[in-house]
Design a protein around this motif. Structure first.
Motif, PDB file in Angstrom:
ATOM      1  N   MET A  47       0.837  -1.206   0.000  1.00  0.00           N
ATOM      2  CA  MET A  47       0.000   0.000   0.000  1.00  0.00           C
ATOM      3  C   MET A  47       0.869   1.252   0.000  1.00  0.00           C
ATOM      4  SD  MET A  47      -3.090  -1.248   2.549  1.00  0.00           S
ATOM      5  CE  MET A  47      -3.481   0.402   2.994  1.00  0.00           C
ATOM      6  N   GLU A  48       1.922   1.247   0.809  1.00  0.00           N
ATOM      7  CA  GLU A  48       2.828   2.391   0.838  1.00  0.00           C
ATOM      8  C   GLU A  48       3.508   2.566  -0.514  1.00  0.00           C
ATOM      9  OE1 GLU A  48       5.603   2.139   4.076  1.00  0.00           O
ATOM     10  OE2 GLU A  48       4.005   2.107   5.577  1.00  0.00           O
ATOM     11  N   ASN A  49       3.876   1.450  -1.145  1.00  0.00           N
ATOM     12  CA  ASN A  49       4.501   1.497  -2.461  1.00  0.00           C
ATOM     13  C   ASN A  49       3.553   2.120  -3.483  1.00  0.00           C
ATOM     14  OD1 ASN A  49       6.257   1.071  -4.605  1.00  0.00           O
ATOM     15  ND2 ASN A  49       5.591  -1.024  -4.907  1.00  0.00           N
ATOM     16  N   GLN A  50       2.291   1.736  -3.444  1.00  0.00           N
ATOM     17  CA  GLN A  50       1.310   2.306  -4.373  1.00  0.00           C
ATOM     18  C   GLN A  50       1.145   3.800  -4.130  1.00  0.00           C
ATOM     19  OE1 GLN A  50      -2.232  -0.021  -3.806  1.00  0.00           O
ATOM     20  NE2 GLN A  50      -1.490  -1.750  -5.020  1.00  0.00           N
ATOM     21  N   GLU A  51       1.090   4.210  -2.873  1.00  0.00           N
ATOM     22  CA  GLU A  51       0.964   5.637  -2.561  1.00  0.00           C
ATOM     23  C   GLU A  51       2.183   6.413  -3.051  1.00  0.00           C
ATOM     24  OE1 GLU A  51      -1.602   7.439  -1.285  1.00  0.00           O
ATOM     25  OE2 GLU A  51      -2.724   5.575  -1.506  1.00  0.00           O
ATOM     26  N   GLN A  53       4.137   5.575  -5.501  1.00  0.00           N
ATOM     27  CA  GLN A  53       4.090   5.629  -6.961  1.00  0.00           C
ATOM     28  C   GLN A  53       3.124   6.706  -7.435  1.00  0.00           C
ATOM     29  OE1 GLN A  53       3.191   1.650  -8.293  1.00  0.00           O
ATOM     30  NE2 GLN A  53       5.318   0.977  -8.132  1.00  0.00           N
ATOM     31  N   LYS A  54       1.979   6.834  -6.756  1.00  0.00           N
ATOM     32  CA  LYS A  54       1.024   7.882  -7.114  1.00  0.00           C
ATOM     33  C   LYS A  54       1.646   9.263  -6.902  1.00  0.00           C
ATOM     34  CE  LYS A  54      -3.193   5.314  -6.013  1.00  0.00           C
ATOM     35  NZ  LYS A  54      -4.351   5.223  -5.093  1.00  0.00           N
ATOM     36  N   MET A  55       2.338   9.430  -5.769  1.00  0.00           N
ATOM     37  CA  MET A  55       2.981  10.706  -5.492  1.00  0.00           C
ATOM     38  C   MET A  55       4.057  11.008  -6.529  1.00  0.00           C
ATOM     39  SD  MET A  55       3.231  10.625  -1.313  1.00  0.00           S
ATOM     40  CE  MET A  55       4.612  11.717  -1.310  1.00  0.00           C
ATOM     41  N   ALA A  56       4.816   9.989  -6.909  1.00  0.00           N
ATOM     42  CA  ALA A  56       5.867  10.189  -7.905  1.00  0.00           C
ATOM     43  C   ALA A  56       5.271  10.593  -9.250  1.00  0.00           C
ATOM     44  CB  ALA A  56       6.700   8.910  -8.056  1.00  0.00           C
ATOM     45  N   MET A  57       4.178   9.951  -9.645  1.00  0.00           N
ATOM     46  CA  MET A  57       3.533  10.311 -10.907  1.00  0.00           C
ATOM     47  C   MET A  57       3.010  11.741 -10.843  1.00  0.00           C
ATOM     48  SD  MET A  57       1.570   6.777 -11.925  1.00  0.00           S
ATOM     49  CE  MET A  57       0.659   7.567 -13.214  1.00  0.00           C
ATOM     50  N   HIS A  58       2.407  12.119  -9.719  1.00  0.00           N
ATOM     51  CA  HIS A  58       1.902  13.475  -9.550  1.00  0.00           C
ATOM     52  C   HIS A  58       3.044  14.487  -9.631  1.00  0.00           C
ATOM     53  CE1 HIS A  58      -0.595  16.737  -8.130  1.00  0.00           C
ATOM     54  NE2 HIS A  58       0.276  16.977  -7.158  1.00  0.00           N
ATOM     55  N   ASN A  59       4.145  14.188  -8.960  1.00  0.00           N
ATOM     56  CA  ASN A  59       5.297  15.080  -8.989  1.00  0.00           C
ATOM     57  C   ASN A  59       5.899  15.173 -10.386  1.00  0.00           C
ATOM     58  OD1 ASN A  59       5.027  15.674  -6.307  1.00  0.00           O
ATOM     59  ND2 ASN A  59       6.530  14.178  -5.617  1.00  0.00           N
ATOM     60  N   GLU A  60       5.913  14.072 -11.120  1.00  0.00           N
ATOM     61  CA  GLU A  60       6.407  14.105 -12.498  1.00  0.00           C
ATOM     62  C   GLU A  60       5.530  15.004 -13.356  1.00  0.00           C
ATOM     63  OE1 GLU A  60       6.995  10.213 -14.198  1.00  0.00           O
ATOM     64  OE2 GLU A  60       8.145   9.550 -12.465  1.00  0.00           O
ATOM     65  N   LEU A  61       4.222  14.947 -13.155  1.00  0.00           N
ATOM     66  CA  LEU A  61       3.327  15.818 -13.907  1.00  0.00           C
ATOM     67  C   LEU A  61       3.581  17.287 -13.576  1.00  0.00           C
ATOM     68  CD1 LEU A  61      -0.022  13.805 -13.678  1.00  0.00           C
ATOM     69  CD2 LEU A  61       1.452  14.080 -15.674  1.00  0.00           C
ATOM     70  N   ILE A  62       3.816  17.576 -12.320  1.00  0.00           N
ATOM     71  CA  ILE A  62       4.115  18.950 -11.922  1.00  0.00           C
ATOM     72  C   ILE A  62       5.426  19.409 -12.559  1.00  0.00           C
ATOM     73  CG2 ILE A  62       4.788  20.401  -9.957  1.00  0.00           C
ATOM     74  CD1 ILE A  62       2.719  18.920  -8.299  1.00  0.00           C
ATOM     75  N   VAL A  63       6.427  18.531 -12.570  1.00  0.00           N
ATOM     76  CA  VAL A  63       7.713  18.885 -13.172  1.00  0.00           C
ATOM     77  C   VAL A  63       7.550  19.177 -14.658  1.00  0.00           C
ATOM     78  CG1 VAL A  63       9.974  17.949 -13.809  1.00  0.00           C
ATOM     79  CG2 VAL A  63       9.151  17.703 -11.476  1.00  0.00           C
ATOM     80  N   VAL A  64       6.794  18.346 -15.357  1.00  0.00           N
ATOM     81  CA  VAL A  64       6.565  18.571 -16.784  1.00  0.00           C
ATOM     82  C   VAL A  64       5.842  19.895 -16.992  1.00  0.00           C
ATOM     83  CG1 VAL A  64       5.267  17.735 -18.784  1.00  0.00           C
ATOM     84  CG2 VAL A  64       6.634  16.148 -17.440  1.00  0.00           C
ATOM     85  N   SER A  65       4.849  20.139 -16.178  1.00  0.00           N
ATOM     86  CA  SER A  65       4.102  21.388 -16.284  1.00  0.00           C
ATOM     87  C   SER A  65       5.006  22.589 -16.030  1.00  0.00           C
ATOM     88  CB  SER A  65       2.942  21.371 -15.288  1.00  0.00           C
ATOM     89  OG  SER A  65       2.306  22.613 -15.253  1.00  0.00           O
ATOM     90  N   LEU A  66       5.831  22.509 -15.009  1.00  0.00           N
ATOM     91  CA  LEU A  66       6.739  23.608 -14.700  1.00  0.00           C
ATOM     92  C   LEU A  66       7.795  23.802 -15.790  1.00  0.00           C
ATOM     93  CD1 LEU A  66       7.209  23.148 -10.862  1.00  0.00           C
ATOM     94  CD2 LEU A  66       5.916  24.927 -12.053  1.00  0.00           C
TER      95      LEU A  66
END
Length: 153
Positions: A47-51, A53-66
């Motif tokens: 469960m922690e791994n899934q969370e 991974q979700k945070m990493a994907m969200h952060n990657e999207l923010i990085v791309v946007s920035l």
């Protein structure tokens, strides 16, 4: 007498075997308990791994946007155009006319310092570092500020 000795030996062997079996049963119970604990720990880790991974994907999207926003800002600076708050998702005529009347990178609150903070989710670069904590919404589009990111240009 021989019969009695044999009976005592069988009783002794049987008692030892019974004791060993009880010890092994206890070991099996302890192993099962440990196995259940490890399974629960494994589920928790998954469960922690899934969370994460979700945070990493969200952060990657923010990085791309920035990165896109920064690229647009650099393109606008290179072209010496009037800033239209690069990367904005808000495109109304009021905010466009306001942004065209201001210089590139000047804080919208104090009009003194260079803008160095991007507001999210709208991605407007419109505040200096000193004014940002006092602003709860974007001064360009009035969208509530969820977070902000300092930019070093």
């Amino acid at each position: 007498m021989l019969q009695q000795q044999m009976n005592q030996q069988f009783t002794s062997i049987f008692a030892n075997a019974s004791l060993l079996m009880k010890q092994k049963d206890d070991e099996i119970i302890m192993a099962n308990i440990k196995s259940m604990e490890l399974q629960q720990l494994l589920k928790k880790m998954e469960m922690e791994n899934q969370e994460l991974q979700k945070m990493a994907m969200h952060n990657e999207l923010i990085v791309v946007s920035l990165r896109n926003t920064l690229s647009q800002i650099e393109d606008q600076e290179n072209a010496h155009d009037i800033c239209e708050d690069a990367g904005s998702c808000c495109q109304d005529s009021r905010s466009q006319s306001q942004s065209q009347s201001r210089d590139i990178g000047i804080c919208r609150r104090c009009n003194s310092y260079i803008s160095s903070v991007i507001f999210l989710p709208c991605r407007h670069l419109c505040s200096c570092y000193a004014c940002e904590p006092f602003m709860s919404s974007c001064p360009v589009c009035n969208l509530p500020k969820k977070t902000s990111i300092p930019v070093f240009i």
